[in-house]
Design an enzyme around this catalytic site. Structure first.
Site, short mmCIF file in Angstrom:
data_model
loop_
_atom_site.label_atom_id
_atom_site.label_comp_id
_atom_site.label_asym_id
_atom_site.label_seq_id
_atom_site.Cartn_x
_atom_site.Cartn_y
_atom_site.Cartn_z
N SER A 31 0.77 -1.17 0.07
CA SER A 31 0.15 -0.10 -0.08
C SER A 31 0.91 1.15 0.21
O SER A 31 1.72 1.48 1.05
CB SER A 31 -1.01 0.21 1.25
OG SER A 31 -1.86 -0.88 1.29
N HIS A 62 -4.37 0.51 -4.67
CA HIS A 62 -3.79 -0.88 -5.33
C HIS A 62 -3.95 -0.80 -6.80
O HIS A 62 -4.98 -0.79 -7.07
CB HIS A 62 -4.20 -2.03 -4.67
CG HIS A 62 -3.62 -2.28 -3.06
ND1 HIS A 62 -2.97 -3.37 -2.86
CD2 HIS A 62 -4.12 -1.47 -2.28
CE1 HIS A 62 -2.75 -3.10 -1.55
NE2 HIS A 62 -3.34 -2.08 -1.26
N HIS A 84 -5.24 -9.82 -0.97
CA HIS A 84 -5.28 -9.96 0.31
C HIS A 84 -6.33 -11.01 0.93
O HIS A 84 -7.15 -11.24 0.22
CB HIS A 84 -5.52 -8.53 0.92
CG HIS A 84 -4.47 -7.57 0.82
ND1 HIS A 84 -4.36 -6.76 -0.37
CD2 HIS A 84 -3.52 -7.00 1.64
CE1 HIS A 84 -3.60 -5.91 -0.08
NE2 HIS A 84 -2.90 -6.05 0.85
N TYR A 86 -7.93 -10.72 3.51
CA TYR A 86 -9.39 -10.02 3.78
C TYR A 86 -10.26 -9.50 2.66
O TYR A 86 -11.30 -9.28 2.75
CB TYR A 86 -9.01 -8.67 4.65
CG TYR A 86 -8.41 -7.69 3.83
CD1 TYR A 86 -8.95 -6.71 2.98
CD2 TYR A 86 -6.89 -7.23 4.05
CE1 TYR A 86 -8.04 -5.90 2.30
CE2 TYR A 86 -6.30 -6.43 3.42
CZ TYR A 86 -6.72 -5.45 2.51
OH TYR A 86 -6.23 -4.77 1.95
N GLU A 87 -9.72 -9.59 1.52
CA GLU A 87 -10.62 -9.35 0.27
C GLU A 87 -11.54 -10.43 0.11
O GLU A 87 -12.27 -10.32 -0.90
CB GLU A 87 -9.59 -9.04 -1.15
CG GLU A 87 -8.96 -7.72 -0.93
CD GLU A 87 -7.97 -7.53 -2.17
OE1 GLU A 87 -8.43 -7.03 -3.12
OE2 GLU A 87 -6.83 -8.00 -2.01
N ALA A 114 2.79 -2.08 4.03
CA ALA A 114 2.62 -1.11 4.99
C ALA A 114 2.18 -1.82 6.34
O ALA A 114 1.30 -2.66 5.99
CB ALA A 114 1.45 -0.15 4.52
N MET A 212 -1.64 -7.16 7.36
CA MET A 212 -2.53 -7.73 6.90
C MET A 212 -2.22 -8.56 5.66
O MET A 212 -2.76 -9.05 4.96
CB MET A 212 -3.86 -7.17 6.54
CG MET A 212 -4.33 -6.07 7.69
SD MET A 212 -5.60 -5.22 7.25
CE MET A 212 -5.95 -3.80 8.35
N SER A 213 -0.83 -8.68 5.42
CA SER A 213 -0.15 -9.19 4.18
C SER A 213 1.04 -9.93 4.59
O SER A 213 1.29 -10.33 5.49
CB SER A 213 0.01 -8.36 3.23
OG SER A 213 0.97 -7.30 3.32
N ASN A 236 1.84 4.11 10.71
CA ASN A 236 1.13 4.41 11.53
C ASN A 236 1.52 3.78 12.95
O ASN A 236 2.00 2.79 12.73
CB ASN A 236 -0.28 4.22 11.48
CG ASN A 236 -0.66 2.73 11.19
OD1 ASN A 236 -0.45 2.53 10.24
ND2 ASN A 236 -1.23 2.15 12.18
N HIS A 248 -7.16 4.67 6.92
CA HIS A 248 -6.40 4.17 5.73
C HIS A 248 -5.52 5.45 4.91
O HIS A 248 -4.53 5.35 4.37
CB HIS A 248 -7.20 3.53 4.56
CG HIS A 248 -6.44 2.85 3.46
ND1 HIS A 248 -5.50 2.00 3.41
CD2 HIS A 248 -6.71 2.97 2.08
CE1 HIS A 248 -5.17 1.61 2.61
NE2 HIS A 248 -5.69 2.36 1.61
N1 HPA Z 1 -2.85 -2.54 11.28
C1 HPA Z 1 -2.66 -3.49 10.27
N2 HPA Z 1 -2.31 -3.13 8.97
C2 HPA Z 1 -1.82 -2.21 8.53
C3 HPA Z 1 -1.63 -0.97 9.69
C4 HPA Z 1 -2.31 -1.42 11.05
O1 HPA Z 1 -2.15 -0.69 12.01
N3 HPA Z 1 -1.21 -0.01 8.98
C5 HPA Z 1 -0.99 -0.32 7.89
N4 HPA Z 1 -1.52 -1.47 7.49
#
Ligand code: HPA
Length: 278
Positions: A31, A62, A84, A86-87, A114, A212-213, A236, A248
């Site tokens: 990302s 993406h 992903h 989650y998709e 990310a 998440m990846s 973050n 996001h």
């Molecule tokens: N959590 C999960 N996935 C992420 C985050 C997060 O804080 N930031 C970017 N991808």
């Protein structure tokens, strides 16, 4: 049609577009980091939706395409956008492109993502070399019948993040005067960000970042004995650390802010990637 037959069809299609290019490194862009693909020279672009048996990307921010071209003198196959869990894709679908890379003859894999920063001594914008991971969720891309043509039923994960590549990445960072962290990445399914309690749990369990990846891809790559390097852009502070909600946009903004440094680091790593791993 079984997996190996599908992969052969995918390979034939991609090779028909490559004009003789022989990629040696697979680069997966996370990302906000996807712009790097535009830096490849003499590149060929193949949209995921035209590739037989490939899943299709659905996340804003993406792009969904392969870009194959030269980076620092090396032929790289770049995924601009990944799949992903989650998709809604199965783990097997998530790792299909990694298996495609291997079938195309690629032995080295460079994963980026990310991630949320769990380590309270670090800050957003820091880059973390992934030394190891924790897969909290039960699913696994190798669950089910073992594709014998790719690797063994039971396989080692102690060098899943190749030690030689970790030192290569540290050397590259040093060459360019870029400071990097090194730590453990913990996989959550998403798409919900973690709760504050989950982040505390991740920290106690030994994680420095949550995301998440990457983990399914690293597992599939280990199965095929590929040499994997992973880097997280910590976009973050993870949930509950600061007194503010996550979103996001912050992930994308931080990606944007560090993309020059990130790209410098990626280039230098690719430049000095050990020949014997290619
Ligand atoms: N959590 C999960 N996935 C992420 C985050 C997060 O804080 N930031 C970017 N991808």
């Amino acid at each position: 049609m079984d997996l190996m037959e599908k992969l052969e069809e995918t390979k034939a299609y991609i090779e028909s577009k490559l004009g003789g290019r022989k990629p040696v490194i697979g680069l997966v862009l996370g990302s906000g980091l996807g712009d790097m693909a535009d830096e490849l020279e003499d590149s060929v672009i193949i949209d995921y939706h035209e590739i037989p048996h490939f899943p299709v990307s659905t996340v804003p921010g993406h792009k969904g395409r392969l870009v194959i071209g030269k980076l620092e003198g090396k032929m790289v196959l770049c995924m601009q956008g990944r799949f992903h869990f989650y998709e809604g894709y199965s783990m097997e679908e998530v790792v299909y492109p990694i298996r495609t890379m291997k079938i195309l003859g690629i032995r080295s894999l460079f994963l980026t993502n990310a991630a949320g920063c769990v380590n309270t001594g670090w800050k957003p914008g820091d880059l973390m070399l992934i030394s190891d991971h924790i897969k909290l969720i039960a699913d696994n891309p190798l669950r089910g019948r073992n594709p014998e043509g790719l690797g063994e039923r039971f396989f080692d994960m102690t060098n899943a993040y190749d030690k030689k590549l970790l030192s290569t990445a540290e050397k590259a960072a040093d060459n360019k005067g870029i400071s990097v962290r090194k730590g453990v990445y913990m996989l959550f399914t998403g798409p919900s960000f973690e709760t504050a309690a989950e982040v505390r749990f991740a920290r106690i369990a030994g994680a420095d970042a949550v995301g998440m990846s990457t983990v399914p891809e690293a597992i599939a790559a280990s199965h095929m004995r590929m040499h994997t390097l992973g880097i997280s852009c910590l976009t973050n502070m993870a949930a509950g650390i600061l007194d503010q909600p996550l979103n996001h946009e912050e992930v994308l903004e931080t990606g944007e802010r560090v993309k020059t440094t990130f790209s410098l680091l990626v280039r230098e790593i690719v430049r000095i990637w050990p020949e014997e791993l290619l």
